[in-house]
Design a protein around this motif. Structure first.
Motif, PDB file in Angstrom:
ATOM      1  N   ILE A   1     -40.005 -12.732  -4.958  1.00  0.00           N
ATOM      2  CA  ILE A   1     -38.652 -12.288  -5.306  1.00  0.00           C
ATOM      3  C   ILE A   1     -38.443 -12.818  -6.561  1.00  0.00           C
ATOM      4  O   ILE A   1     -37.602 -12.111  -7.464  1.00  0.00           O
ATOM      5  CB  ILE A   1     -37.845 -13.083  -4.366  1.00  0.00           C
ATOM      6  N   ASN A   2     -38.563 -14.202  -7.032  1.00  0.00           N
ATOM      7  CA  ASN A   2     -38.269 -14.500  -8.572  1.00  0.00           C
ATOM      8  C   ASN A   2     -38.999 -13.425  -9.609  1.00  0.00           C
ATOM      9  O   ASN A   2     -38.116 -13.250 -10.412  1.00  0.00           O
ATOM     10  CB  ASN A   2     -38.684 -15.708  -8.561  1.00  0.00           C
ATOM     11  N   ALA A   3     -40.081 -13.305  -9.257  1.00  0.00           N
ATOM     12  CA  ALA A   3     -40.737 -12.314 -10.398  1.00  0.00           C
ATOM     13  C   ALA A   3     -40.106 -11.012 -10.420  1.00  0.00           C
ATOM     14  O   ALA A   3     -40.037 -10.505 -11.480  1.00  0.00           O
ATOM     15  CB  ALA A   3     -42.478 -12.288 -10.000  1.00  0.00           C
ATOM     16  N   ALA A   4     -39.698 -10.473  -9.234  1.00  0.00           N
ATOM     17  CA  ALA A   4     -39.171  -9.033  -9.251  1.00  0.00           C
ATOM     18  C   ALA A   4     -37.847  -9.185  -9.875  1.00  0.00           C
ATOM     19  O   ALA A   4     -37.301  -7.916 -10.541  1.00  0.00           O
ATOM     20  CB  ALA A   4     -39.010  -8.745  -7.716  1.00  0.00           C
TER      21      ALA A   4
ATOM     22  N   PRO B   1     -31.008  -4.780  -7.864  1.00  0.00           N
ATOM     23  CA  PRO B   1     -29.324  -5.033  -8.165  1.00  0.00           C
ATOM     24  C   PRO B   1     -28.794  -3.890  -8.741  1.00  0.00           C
ATOM     25  O   PRO B   1     -27.420  -3.726  -8.636  1.00  0.00           O
ATOM     26  CB  PRO B   1     -29.592  -6.134  -9.131  1.00  0.00           C
ATOM     27  N   ILE B   2     -29.384  -2.957  -9.289  1.00  0.00           N
ATOM     28  CA  ILE B   2     -28.780  -1.791  -9.852  1.00  0.00           C
ATOM     29  C   ILE B   2     -28.534  -0.848  -8.763  1.00  0.00           C
ATOM     30  O   ILE B   2     -27.184  -0.449  -8.613  1.00  0.00           O
ATOM     31  CB  ILE B   2     -29.572  -1.121 -10.773  1.00  0.00           C
ATOM     32  N   ASN B   3     -29.285  -0.445  -7.839  1.00  0.00           N
ATOM     33  CA  ASN B   3     -29.284   0.607  -7.071  1.00  0.00           C
ATOM     34  C   ASN B   3     -28.205   0.167  -5.747  1.00  0.00           C
ATOM     35  O   ASN B   3     -27.770   0.784  -5.237  1.00  0.00           O
ATOM     36  CB  ASN B   3     -30.230   1.414  -6.286  1.00  0.00           C
ATOM     37  N   ALA B   4     -28.139  -1.297  -5.649  1.00  0.00           N
ATOM     38  CA  ALA B   4     -27.460  -1.768  -4.651  1.00  0.00           C
ATOM     39  C   ALA B   4     -25.871  -1.352  -4.931  1.00  0.00           C
ATOM     40  O   ALA B   4     -25.083  -1.596  -3.815  1.00  0.00           O
ATOM     41  CB  ALA B   4     -27.594  -3.208  -4.552  1.00  0.00           C
ATOM     42  N   MET B   5     -25.362  -1.432  -6.140  1.00  0.00           N
ATOM     43  CA  MET B   5     -24.203  -1.053  -6.467  1.00  0.00           C
ATOM     44  C   MET B   5     -23.474   0.425  -6.105  1.00  0.00           C
ATOM     45  O   MET B   5     -22.446   0.618  -6.074  1.00  0.00           O
ATOM     46  CB  MET B   5     -23.852  -1.439  -7.741  1.00  0.00           C
ATOM     47  N   GLN B   6     -24.637   1.035  -5.645  1.00  0.00           N
ATOM     48  CA  GLN B   6     -24.144   2.564  -4.935  1.00  0.00           C
ATOM     49  C   GLN B   6     -23.600   2.277  -3.586  1.00  0.00           C
ATOM     50  O   GLN B   6     -23.011   3.110  -3.152  1.00  0.00           O
ATOM     51  CB  GLN B   6     -25.233   3.236  -5.177  1.00  0.00           C
TER      52      GLN B   6
ATOM     53  N   SER C   1     -31.114 -14.168  -6.052  1.00  0.00           N
ATOM     54  CA  SER C   1     -30.171 -13.020  -6.175  1.00  0.00           C
ATOM     55  C   SER C   1     -29.641 -13.026  -4.815  1.00  0.00           C
ATOM     56  O   SER C   1     -30.387 -12.803  -3.785  1.00  0.00           O
ATOM     57  CB  SER C   1     -31.014 -11.898  -6.827  1.00  0.00           C
ATOM     58  N   PRO C   2     -28.391 -12.847  -4.734  1.00  0.00           N
ATOM     59  CA  PRO C   2     -27.836 -12.441  -3.187  1.00  0.00           C
ATOM     60  C   PRO C   2     -28.138 -11.191  -2.828  1.00  0.00           C
ATOM     61  O   PRO C   2     -28.324 -10.784  -1.571  1.00  0.00           O
ATOM     62  CB  PRO C   2     -26.305 -12.356  -3.490  1.00  0.00           C
ATOM     63  N   ILE C   3     -28.469 -10.211  -3.866  1.00  0.00           N
ATOM     64  CA  ILE C   3     -29.096  -8.851  -3.493  1.00  0.00           C
ATOM     65  C   ILE C   3     -30.372  -8.823  -2.896  1.00  0.00           C
ATOM     66  O   ILE C   3     -30.852  -8.310  -1.816  1.00  0.00           O
ATOM     67  CB  ILE C   3     -28.970  -7.862  -4.598  1.00  0.00           C
ATOM     68  N   ALA C   4     -31.196  -9.930  -3.472  1.00  0.00           N
ATOM     69  CA  ALA C   4     -32.444 -10.013  -2.867  1.00  0.00           C
ATOM     70  C   ALA C   4     -32.471 -10.655  -1.279  1.00  0.00           C
ATOM     71  O   ALA C   4     -33.139 -10.267  -0.598  1.00  0.00           O
ATOM     72  CB  ALA C   4     -33.330 -10.901  -3.750  1.00  0.00           C
ATOM     73  N   MET C   5     -31.444 -11.462  -1.210  1.00  0.00           N
ATOM     74  CA  MET C   5     -31.401 -12.318  -0.024  1.00  0.00           C
ATOM     75  C   MET C   5     -31.052 -11.127   1.268  1.00  0.00           C
ATOM     76  O   MET C   5     -31.442 -11.422   2.347  1.00  0.00           O
ATOM     77  CB  MET C   5     -30.560 -13.383   0.004  1.00  0.00           C
ATOM     78  N   ALA C   6     -30.097 -10.423   0.614  1.00  0.00           N
ATOM     79  CA  ALA C   6     -29.607  -9.318   1.983  1.00  0.00           C
ATOM     80  C   ALA C   6     -30.446  -7.965   1.560  1.00  0.00           C
ATOM     81  O   ALA C   6     -29.777  -6.999   2.031  1.00  0.00           O
ATOM     82  CB  ALA C   6     -28.042  -9.177   1.220  1.00  0.00           C
ATOM     83  N   ARG C   7     -31.301  -7.779   1.170  1.00  0.00           N
ATOM     84  CA  ARG C   7     -32.055  -6.762   0.706  1.00  0.00           C
ATOM     85  C   ARG C   7     -32.232  -5.685   2.198  1.00  0.00           C
ATOM     86  O   ARG C   7     -32.257  -4.540   2.049  1.00  0.00           O
ATOM     87  CB  ARG C   7     -33.451  -6.893   0.088  1.00  0.00           C
ATOM     88  N   ASN C   8     -32.469  -6.435   3.487  1.00  0.00           N
ATOM     89  CA  ASN C   8     -32.778  -5.617   4.496  1.00  0.00           C
ATOM     90  C   ASN C   8     -31.564  -5.066   4.930  1.00  0.00           C
ATOM     91  O   ASN C   8     -31.665  -4.051   5.330  1.00  0.00           O
ATOM     92  CB  ASN C   8     -33.128  -6.915   5.702  1.00  0.00           C
ATOM     93  N   ALA C   9     -30.369  -5.931   4.835  1.00  0.00           N
ATOM     94  CA  ALA C   9     -29.058  -5.007   5.217  1.00  0.00           C
ATOM     95  C   ALA C   9     -28.737  -3.942   4.362  1.00  0.00           C
ATOM     96  O   ALA C   9     -28.279  -2.872   4.669  1.00  0.00           O
ATOM     97  CB  ALA C   9     -28.074  -6.147   5.518  1.00  0.00           C
ATOM     98  N   ILE C  10     -29.004  -4.056   2.921  1.00  0.00           N
ATOM     99  CA  ILE C  10     -28.585  -3.228   2.009  1.00  0.00           C
ATOM    100  C   ILE C  10     -29.555  -1.868   2.180  1.00  0.00           C
ATOM    101  O   ILE C  10     -29.076  -0.813   2.108  1.00  0.00           O
ATOM    102  CB  ILE C  10     -28.644  -3.595   0.520  1.00  0.00           C
TER     103      ILE C  10
END
Length: 228
Positions: free
Chosen positions: A18-21, A43-48, A192-201
């Motif tokens: 995750i940190n590398a990504a 983090p970019i496409n999550a804002m959509q 990143s909160p986005i990384a932690m919530a990537r499944n739900a997003i």
């Protein structure tokens, strides 16, 4: 039972992966496929996703709207230090391109999406800070040197406020960078909160895509049912 196996199987998180990504703006943070689907979350496409955008906007704007002053102690009395060298940078304009509101909104957005915010301190010859610049977390890597100090490596391109006509890679130490880490586990960088919530997003992305496809087809499900 394959459907339920896919929904309720154990999920593993590898901190190194995750940190590398997160060091690259468009690198995929993928979540395990559900319903034989696969979505890439960054983090970019999550804002959509409307909910993600609304949360980031509300929190970052609320922080940016708060009053920001520098105070000094005069005995037991506290008073504003209007003549302090940092007062104008923090209260009015940290650099020639941003107001204090935009600066703090940007920093908070970085923290909410990438889990880290980095600020470059431009200094004069006498050691005074003359400007503050937000740095993109996607272009920053953090390592611990042999002396224990943190080493920040940053790549500047034409989209950076610090761009002066050429792409360069800078290496700074703690004295040049103000690092605001979010919640983390190694004391080095935040997650990143986005990384932690990537499944739900990712599920929200798949749901929106399915809904768009469904209504594009006049709300008519595809396929034919046959019976003898």
């Amino acid at each position: 039972m394959k459907l339920f196996d896919a929904l309720f199987r154990k999920r593993t998180i590898n901190a190194q992966t995750i940190n590398a990504a997160l060091t690259k703006e468009n690198s995929p943070i993928s979540y395990p496929p559900i319903f034989n689907g696969h979505r890439t979350v960054t983090p970019i496409n999550a804002m959509q996703i409307t909910t993600v955008y609304a949360c980031v906007r509300v929190i970052s704007e609320a922080i940016a709207e708060l009053p920001l002053h520098i105070y000094r102690m005069d005995g037991e009395k506290q008073e504003r230090a209007h003549n302090h060298s940092l007062y104008y940078l923090l209260h009015d304009a940290p650099n020639e391109l941003m107001t204090s509101f935009v600066f703090r909104e940007t920093i908070m957005t970085h923290l909410l999406l990438w889990g880290n915010a980095y600020i470059y301190k431009r200094m004069a010859y006498d050691g005074k800070i003359v400007a503050l610049y937000p740095l993109k977390p996607s272009k920053m890597t953090v390592n611990r040197g042999i002396t224990g100090k943190l080493i920040y490596t940053y790549t500047v391109d034409e989209n950076d406020a610090m761009y002066n006509g050429e792409s360069k890679t800078f290496t700074w130490d703690n004295s040049d960078i103000m690092h605001i880490p979010g919640l983390g586990f190694d004391g080095l960088i935040g997650y990143s909160p986005i990384a932690m919530a990537r499944n739900a997003i990712g599920v929200a992305m798949a749901t929106e895509e399915y809904g768009a496809s469904f209504f594009e087809n006049n709300a008519s499900p595809g396929g034919v049912l046959e019976h003898p």
